[in-house]
Structures are given as C-alpha cells and as structure tokens.
Scaffold this motif. Sequence first.
Motif, PDB file in Angstrom:
ATOM      1  N   GLN A  94      40.567   9.531 102.264  1.00  0.00           N
ATOM      2  CA  GLN A  94      40.816  10.912 101.871  1.00  0.00           C
ATOM      3  C   GLN A  94      41.646  10.897 100.595  1.00  0.00           C
ATOM      4  O   GLN A  94      42.675  10.221 100.529  1.00  0.00           O
ATOM      5  CB  GLN A  94      41.570  11.631 102.990  1.00  0.00           C
ATOM      6  CG  GLN A  94      42.022  13.017 102.658  1.00  0.00           C
ATOM      7  CD  GLN A  94      42.923  13.592 103.752  1.00  0.00           C
ATOM      8  OE1 GLN A  94      43.033  13.065 104.845  1.00  0.00           O
ATOM      9  NE2 GLN A  94      43.592  14.687 103.420  1.00  0.00           N
ATOM     10  N   VAL A  95      41.208  11.639  99.602  1.00  0.00           N
ATOM     11  CA  VAL A  95      41.946  11.748  98.351  1.00  0.00           C
ATOM     12  C   VAL A  95      43.080  12.752  98.540  1.00  0.00           C
ATOM     13  O   VAL A  95      42.880  13.836  99.091  1.00  0.00           O
ATOM     14  CB  VAL A  95      41.018  12.192  97.199  1.00  0.00           C
ATOM     15  CG1 VAL A  95      41.803  12.462  95.933  1.00  0.00           C
ATOM     16  CG2 VAL A  95      39.945  11.144  96.951  1.00  0.00           C
ATOM     17  N   VAL A  96      44.272  12.382  98.084  1.00  0.00           N
ATOM     18  CA  VAL A  96      45.427  13.277  98.123  1.00  0.00           C
ATOM     19  C   VAL A  96      45.597  13.873  96.736  1.00  0.00           C
ATOM     20  O   VAL A  96      45.577  13.152  95.731  1.00  0.00           O
ATOM     21  CB  VAL A  96      46.710  12.511  98.519  1.00  0.00           C
ATOM     22  CG1 VAL A  96      47.936  13.406  98.427  1.00  0.00           C
ATOM     23  CG2 VAL A  96      46.571  11.911  99.905  1.00  0.00           C
ATOM     24  N   PHE A  97      45.758  15.192  96.688  1.00  0.00           N
ATOM     25  CA  PHE A  97      46.049  15.858  95.421  1.00  0.00           C
ATOM     26  C   PHE A  97      47.145  16.883  95.663  1.00  0.00           C
ATOM     27  O   PHE A  97      47.019  17.739  96.524  1.00  0.00           O
ATOM     28  CB  PHE A  97      44.823  16.553  94.832  1.00  0.00           C
ATOM     29  CG  PHE A  97      45.129  17.269  93.550  1.00  0.00           C
ATOM     30  CD1 PHE A  97      45.269  16.565  92.374  1.00  0.00           C
ATOM     31  CD2 PHE A  97      45.319  18.641  93.530  1.00  0.00           C
ATOM     32  CE1 PHE A  97      45.589  17.208  91.191  1.00  0.00           C
ATOM     33  CE2 PHE A  97      45.634  19.301  92.353  1.00  0.00           C
ATOM     34  CZ  PHE A  97      45.763  18.586  91.176  1.00  0.00           C
ATOM     35  N   SER A  98      48.222  16.787  94.897  1.00  0.00           N
ATOM     36  CA  SER A  98      49.330  17.728  94.967  1.00  0.00           C
ATOM     37  C   SER A  98      49.398  18.498  93.662  1.00  0.00           C
ATOM     38  O   SER A  98      49.548  17.898  92.591  1.00  0.00           O
ATOM     39  CB  SER A  98      50.648  16.981  95.199  1.00  0.00           C
ATOM     40  OG  SER A  98      51.739  17.863  94.993  1.00  0.00           O
TER      41      SER A  98
END
Length: 127
Positions: A4-8
Amino acid sequence: MTKQVVFSEEANPPLPIYSQAIISGKTIYVSGSIGIDREFKLVPGGVQAQTRAALDNMTKILKGAGVDRSAVLKCNVFLTNLKQDFAPMNEVYQEYFPKDPPARTCIGVAALPLGADMEIECIAELP
C-alpha cells in the motif's frame, strides 16, 4: 504480497519516481527525508535545522500511515560530513527519540540530493 502506498498531504511531496512510504504487511518503509521545505529548498541553519525539518517530515509521513515515531524500529541516517555533523545531528535526533530510541545506523556519504547535509529514512511497524 500486497503493498500500500502511503501519501501524506502534510508532508513534503515526493518526486514522481518514489513514494513517501510503502506498507507491506505490518511494516512501513519510509523513504529518505532531507531538510527541505515544500518547494524543495534546503532549510537554512545547517545540519541541525535540516535534521529537524527531515524528522518533522518523516513524522508527517508516519502519521499518514497511522502511526507516530514510537512505531519506528530502525533509522538510517546519512551525513555528508560525519566528523563535523554527527554530534549536532544527534542533539536534534535525541529530541525526537528521547526514550527507547529505535535501532540506528549512521553512515558518512560523499553527497546527498540538493546539497543536503543529512538524510534520514526509517522502518516502522503498524500496531
């Protein structure tokens, strides 16, 4: 394997060639952060200011993954001037990990992106 790609949104935007972090299983792999602002300009003030900015960015990425710094298992720190910057970097690092700090490696390198003095990456764990 699933990832899963994390993007903040709060963290500095990543370049199109990497993700801020990836979750695989219960492990979070956070990409390296250098001491820059959202416009990719180095923060003034040398290694301590850059360390603070990089750790703040790393913290925002971890938050985007649903954890805080207490979830960090291992950090890798890269310094372009290990002899001069090791102690000042550690002063700031201790502010962010005052109790039960994660495992860590600190490596001297010839150069870092954008002329940065330091870079930090980490591996953390989901609860």
